[in-house]
Design an enzyme around this catalytic site. Structure first.
Site, PDB file in Angstrom:
ATOM      1  N   HIS A  29      27.730  46.351  44.763  1.00 56.29           N
ATOM      2  CA  HIS A  29      29.290  46.605  44.340  1.00 56.29           C
ATOM      3  C   HIS A  29      29.192  47.636  43.182  1.00 56.29           C
ATOM      4  O   HIS A  29      29.687  47.690  42.045  1.00 56.29           O
ATOM      5  CB  HIS A  29      30.014  45.404  43.795  1.00 56.29           C
ATOM      6  N   SER A  32      32.169  48.822  41.141  1.00 55.78           N
ATOM      7  CA  SER A  32      32.785  47.954  40.086  1.00 55.78           C
ATOM      8  C   SER A  32      31.845  47.704  38.901  1.00 55.78           C
ATOM      9  O   SER A  32      32.044  47.420  37.738  1.00 55.78           O
ATOM     10  CB  SER A  32      32.705  46.355  40.700  1.00 55.78           C
ATOM     11  N   HIS A  69      29.321  40.340  40.283  1.00 53.44           N
ATOM     12  CA  HIS A  69      29.307  41.299  41.439  1.00 53.44           C
ATOM     13  C   HIS A  69      28.874  42.643  40.741  1.00 53.44           C
ATOM     14  O   HIS A  69      28.432  43.711  41.586  1.00 53.44           O
ATOM     15  CB  HIS A  69      30.555  41.360  42.392  1.00 53.44           C
ATOM     16  N   GLY A 115      29.338  35.021  39.838  1.00 49.97           N
ATOM     17  CA  GLY A 115      29.332  35.331  41.003  1.00 49.97           C
ATOM     18  C   GLY A 115      30.367  34.281  41.521  1.00 49.97           C
ATOM     19  O   GLY A 115      31.501  35.055  42.658  1.00 49.97           O
ATOM     20  N   SER A 116      30.677  33.633  41.055  1.00 53.13           N
ATOM     21  CA  SER A 116      32.013  32.883  41.242  1.00 53.13           C
ATOM     22  C   SER A 116      33.024  33.180  40.219  1.00 53.13           C
ATOM     23  O   SER A 116      32.552  32.953  39.061  1.00 53.13           O
ATOM     24  CB  SER A 116      31.736  31.226  41.426  1.00 53.13           C
ATOM     25  N   ASN A 177      40.069  47.656  35.930  1.00 54.70           N
ATOM     26  CA  ASN A 177      40.020  48.745  36.867  1.00 54.70           C
ATOM     27  C   ASN A 177      41.134  48.592  38.116  1.00 54.70           C
ATOM     28  O   ASN A 177      41.097  49.668  39.077  1.00 54.70           O
ATOM     29  CB  ASN A 177      38.750  48.952  37.558  1.00 54.70           C
ATOM     30  N   LEU A 179      41.868  47.548  40.703  1.00 56.90           N
ATOM     31  CA  LEU A 179      41.784  47.163  42.096  1.00 56.90           C
ATOM     32  C   LEU A 179      40.824  45.979  42.437  1.00 56.90           C
ATOM     33  O   LEU A 179      39.751  45.849  41.827  1.00 56.90           O
ATOM     34  CB  LEU A 179      40.951  48.369  42.920  1.00 56.90           C
ATOM     35  N   SER A 334      38.304   6.134  27.309  1.00 57.40           N
ATOM     36  CA  SER A 334      37.954   5.524  28.451  1.00 57.40           C
ATOM     37  C   SER A 334      36.617   5.498  28.928  1.00 57.40           C
ATOM     38  O   SER A 334      35.738   4.503  29.550  1.00 57.40           O
ATOM     39  CB  SER A 334      38.980   5.853  29.617  1.00 57.40           C
ATOM     40  N   GLU A 355      38.651  20.193  32.519  1.00 56.98           N
ATOM     41  CA  GLU A 355      37.372  19.647  33.033  1.00 56.98           C
ATOM     42  C   GLU A 355      36.427  20.809  33.301  1.00 56.98           C
ATOM     43  O   GLU A 355      35.382  20.746  33.394  1.00 56.98           O
ATOM     44  CB  GLU A 355      37.483  18.825  34.501  1.00 56.98           C
TER      45      GLU A 355
END
Lengths: 609, 609
Positions: A29, A32, A69, A115-116, A177, A179, A334, A355
């Site tokens: 990439h 990027s 990326h 990457g996620s 950027n 895009l 709890s 969470e």
């Protein structure tokens, strides 16, 4: 060369190197990376405090590429810092290289895999809380964030918690950027939309031109002087500096068509090496103390919920080990994490009902060696499943506790019943999945988890269950316990179903059937020897869906063994609903009566065969 | 009685009924219902447009209790609307009752299950987009939201998308009662903090006293006149009206100690029945058209990625069926949902990088009978796992597509490789898990998914694979295909590994070993007959972790069969990294060479036994 002139040249070098390594790999990439190059050039040359020789030093700043990326840019920074060679850079994305498509901690200077998208900031919040409240160092967490990924809800958990914890040591650098992968983002170059959101969440926001190194310098200066978390909202151009791709859609995730031309346009290859400043101090300020561990002890026959034992054991562990920290998703009364909170308030962190931030905080804190225990209802760990998945790629070491597992919770209904958590957590690389049935066993396993590698998950129960083990009993991760001997049939259970299996064994004994009862409290790793030595039919029983749980784990252990006994899997197969625990266990077919029936069928079949 | 007087009395009735049904059940969250009672009283009596006799009518408003634990309030509203009796109300949380601890669509007027917090607004966004853009009715989505759950990141995906889609037909009612489960929320009664965030996200926000019915009335009036999404930020008191619990911590999720006294304090039992106004129109405005389905056809031997076939088949389906809608998480040029977008733009919805909203939109849209196909990388479905889990409790019918599954993606590395998706999706109640290996098969399965009940998941591949089926071949959900006959060993595969297994079978044939090759494209439901009829050793092979995937599904099918052949599971067992697909398949031990080796071992063992 120094100052703006250096920064500009360095920015161009980072772009050239992005183009070069993607060209060599024929993927990646680069565009990027090119948008964020000036932002990172100024950071590297002037602001980052980092000892590349001691990457785990808690005094170091932390740099997280949330837009993972853009790895070409990160690796180009390593070359510019003089810590990798040009040859190493050019191994990008190759099979044998640690310089993968997205950064992972196989690289010594990467703390968390990305990457996620939308994960860097929540991890950074964990790191910044650790720096401020645990390590007590002047560290700062710098997070490079893409604009596309601002659509992820997890970002706002990070924004919210950074403000709540008054993190003046976190800087989010937003590389706007315009895009995304397939076209324009929601907000294009409307910097205000990002800045206003950040401000509404209690952050200080600065809008700049992300290619003007002097504006960038000023923004960083303002950021490190701020008493609040800071978002630098930078207008940038994707593919900046190369006309063929600059601000053009269709160039996400692709090497450039004509890298030679691009490199020439960017002014050619440079070999600037900057001396990255080290932090002024080294190590954490605080001492981590150790004392003798005094786990809670429960008397045989008492009725204690395993979630209660979790909280009590965790509090004991916290008092004995100064490196143990805990966090909870607003359900500490709890999960009983509140017992830890009351015992060791300085190492407890309330994460509210968020969470993803809960897990991210644990991941962020383990970077400098803390041992986090994060807890919520087992059902809600599913909310953070992508964070758990990614944390395995991060090679993170931490503990997760999920309470209120299974239909045995009763009246609250299926939204609160984890019935998929064993399957989900087993399918995480290097994970450990524990499901104790008794308070003493829980306490022992909590202590073991603190030294266990990888992601260690403990599943606890809402209702009280009988204490069946002595306080002195020991339990290994990877072990099992034969609670009752018998050679006609084996009943393999964990958690609530151990108690049902014991009751079933009594009923079977009255019929002359000798049932072996195995408490398979360690579902992963699993005691293969104990399972493979069973030369009798097997009934597995679990308060969980049939898919991916204890039963299938047992089948996997037997798959290629010489003797493959007949196995019947008892598990939840229809959608449960509200009701009393006993009613629901019966309806699901996993109570003592159903276990005994299944055993009788299998023994009958074995006799008639 | 009418107007403010009615609303006040009705609010008290809703409180009294909350107290009563929780008292009867000896559990529940009455204090959470009591804070929102006045807000819901005015809504029910004056603003809601709902035909209780035709709950699925697309012209109806939608009411979503995002704070699902306040179910006592919802059920009290049903009694006040005259659609359930007092006796029915008092079955709350009992085994035989549909009035569960948290609402589910077992109740005809509940569209989506709630109880996992932070989900109501994203579902409502899906409903409101459907109302505005698909059904074209004057419906409005009303979402009751608790303040604790505002910490969930998913809320902000909802806020963002509501503004982006200019949803003037959604009203979020924020019940700011200050207290969460274990103490005060992050922002307490700081209404501005919520209102400012909402405004920064492009919403109109109104701050009110949530117990002043005239202020509530005015706010709703303003909301329905607004041309933007509206957040009503209401200051309320948890347990309002009963001194023993009013604004007191420690009363979350508990029946009151002295319900008789509480009812008296609230003015006693009332039996007001309000006539809820019906919508002015009925049914959707648009006609759903049908045409003949012309699926794409691929020639034997061509190389086509299954993800490409997914996009082409979906576009064909969209042209043939007016009820098919699609949405994608900003990767439509990778999942090939863009082919649908270009073919049927009016029924395509860009969800940007917000996977929770992606799934929630699908769930929201299927409420009025649309058939959504939601796509992203298979790895990122993990981000929305809790939404998928909950949508099974919602009895939702929709399709999910996950592309780029497994190590076969190559250079992008493990963050983009779904290796847990089969396990996670199998462990969803009533789900279907499909994993085709070929373009024609993919196309046929996409068409079948559109009529399949529950959550139907299709896992597609990044690389091109050979077309091995004829365009005319048919594939049933729950079926399998024997690609090659043989009686020495069975190779059971799906997706990319089918091609590896075929190659392995060739190699084995050269050694005189006749391998049967089974394409187990339907992993759930699984063709048990085909698997149970295998009287030979089995090698299963999958591009997925060993836990919970195809191999364990095969083992489960064989668990109690008369013949239990020896099975070797080939699966990914070490953390992968970047590299070429072939390198990674080999390293993971799931390529043709490893399959053939495993087969030789098993056949050798069978011969020597």
């Amino acid at each position: 060369m120094e100052g703006p002139e250096l920064w500009r040249e360095l920015g161009q070098q980072l772009r050239v190197d992005s183009v070069r390594c993607a060209a060599e790999a024929k993927s990646g990439h680069p565009t990027s990376g090119m948008s964020g190059a000036d932002l990172m050039a100024v950071l590297l040359a002037k602001y980052l405090r980092y000892d590349f020789d001691n990457p785990k030093d808690p005094a170091n700043d932390r740099l997280v590429f949330s837009k993972g990326h853009a790895s070409t840019l990160l690796y180009a920074m390593y070359r510019a810092a003089g810590v990798i060679s040009d040859e190493e850079l050019l191994t990008y994305r190759q099979f044998s290289s640690i310089f993968e498509g997205h950064p992972t901690p196989r690289i010594p200077w990467v703390d968390v895999a990305t990457g996620s998208l939308g994960q860097g900031l929540p991890y950074g919040v964990g790191m910044a809380i650790a720096g401020k409240r645990l390590d007590e160092t002047p560290m700062r967490a710098w997070i490079l964030i893409g604009d596309s990924e601002m659509a992820e809800g997890s970002q706002w958990e990070g924004f919210e918690h950074a403000a709540y914890y008054e993190l003046d040591n976190i800087v989010a650098v937003l590389d706007i950027n315009r895009l995304g992968q397939r076209g324009e983002t929601m907000h294009g170059w409307d910097l205000d939309s990002y800045a206003n959101r950040a401000r509404a969440f209690g952050w200080h926001a600065i809008e700049i031109d992300g290619h003007d190194v002097e504006e960038i310098d000023q923004a960083y200066g303002e950021a490190i002087a701020s008493d609040r978390p800071v978002a630098i909202v930078a207008r940038t151009i994707k593919g900046k500096g190369v006309k063929a791709v600059e601000d053009k859609p269709g160039w996400h995730g692709k090497a450039l068509d004509d890298p030679e031309q691009a490199i020439e346009e960017l002014g050619g290859i440079r070999n600037i090496v900057v001396q990255v400043a080290k932090p002024e101090t080294s190590g954490r300020t605080v001492e981590i103390e150790r004392a003798e561990l005094e786990l809670p002890r429960y008397e045989l026959g008492d009725e204690v919920a395993t979630r209660k034992a979790y909280g009590e054991a965790l509090a004991a562990l916290g008092k004995a080990r100064g490196d143990v920290v805990a966090m909870d998703g607003e359900v500490s009364n709890s999960t009983f994490a509140e017992i830890f909170r009351d015992a060791v308030p300085e190492r407890y962190f309330e994460m509210f009902i968020a969470e993803e931030q809960l897990v991210a905080t644990a991941v962020g804190m383990q970077v400098t060696g803390w041992r986090p225990f994060a807890s919520t209802f087992a059902a809600f760990i599913s909310r953070a499943y992508d964070f758990v998945r990614m944390s395995a790629i991060s090679r993170a070491n931490y503990c997760l506790s999920g309470s209120h597992a299974g239909v045995s919770i009763g009246e609250d209904g299926p939204s609160q019943m984890a019935l998929e958590d064993i399957a989900a957590l087993r399918a995480v690389h290097g994970s450990t999945v524990l499901h104790p049935c008794d308070a003493n066993q829980t306490a022992k396993l909590v202590a073991k988890m603190a030294d266990n590698e990888g992601i260690s998950y403990i599943r606890t129960l809402r209702p009280n269950t009988a204490v069946i083990y002595e306080p002195g009993d020991d339990f290994e991760i990877g072990g099992s316990r034969t609670l009752r001997e018998g050679d006609d049939i084996a009943l393999v259970a964990a958690g609530i179903t151990v108690h049902e299996a014991l009751e079933a064994a009594d009923a079977l004994a009255a019929d002359g059937i000798e049932a072996r009862v195995i408490d398979l409290y360690s579902i992963k790793p699993l005691d293969e020897e104990a399972i493979r030595s069973l030369a009798m039919p097997i009934v597995t029983v679990e308060d969980h869906w049939a898919e991916g749980g204890l039963g299938e784990a047992v089948l996997a252990a037997l798959a290629d063994s010489e003797e493959r006994p007949r196995v019947e899997l008892l598990a939840v197969r229809e959608m449960p609903h509200s009701g009393k625990p006993a009613e629901l266990l019966a309806e699901a077919g996993i109570d003592a009566a159903h276990i005994a029936d299944a055993a009788r069928r299998l023994v009958g079949a074995a006799v008639s065969a």
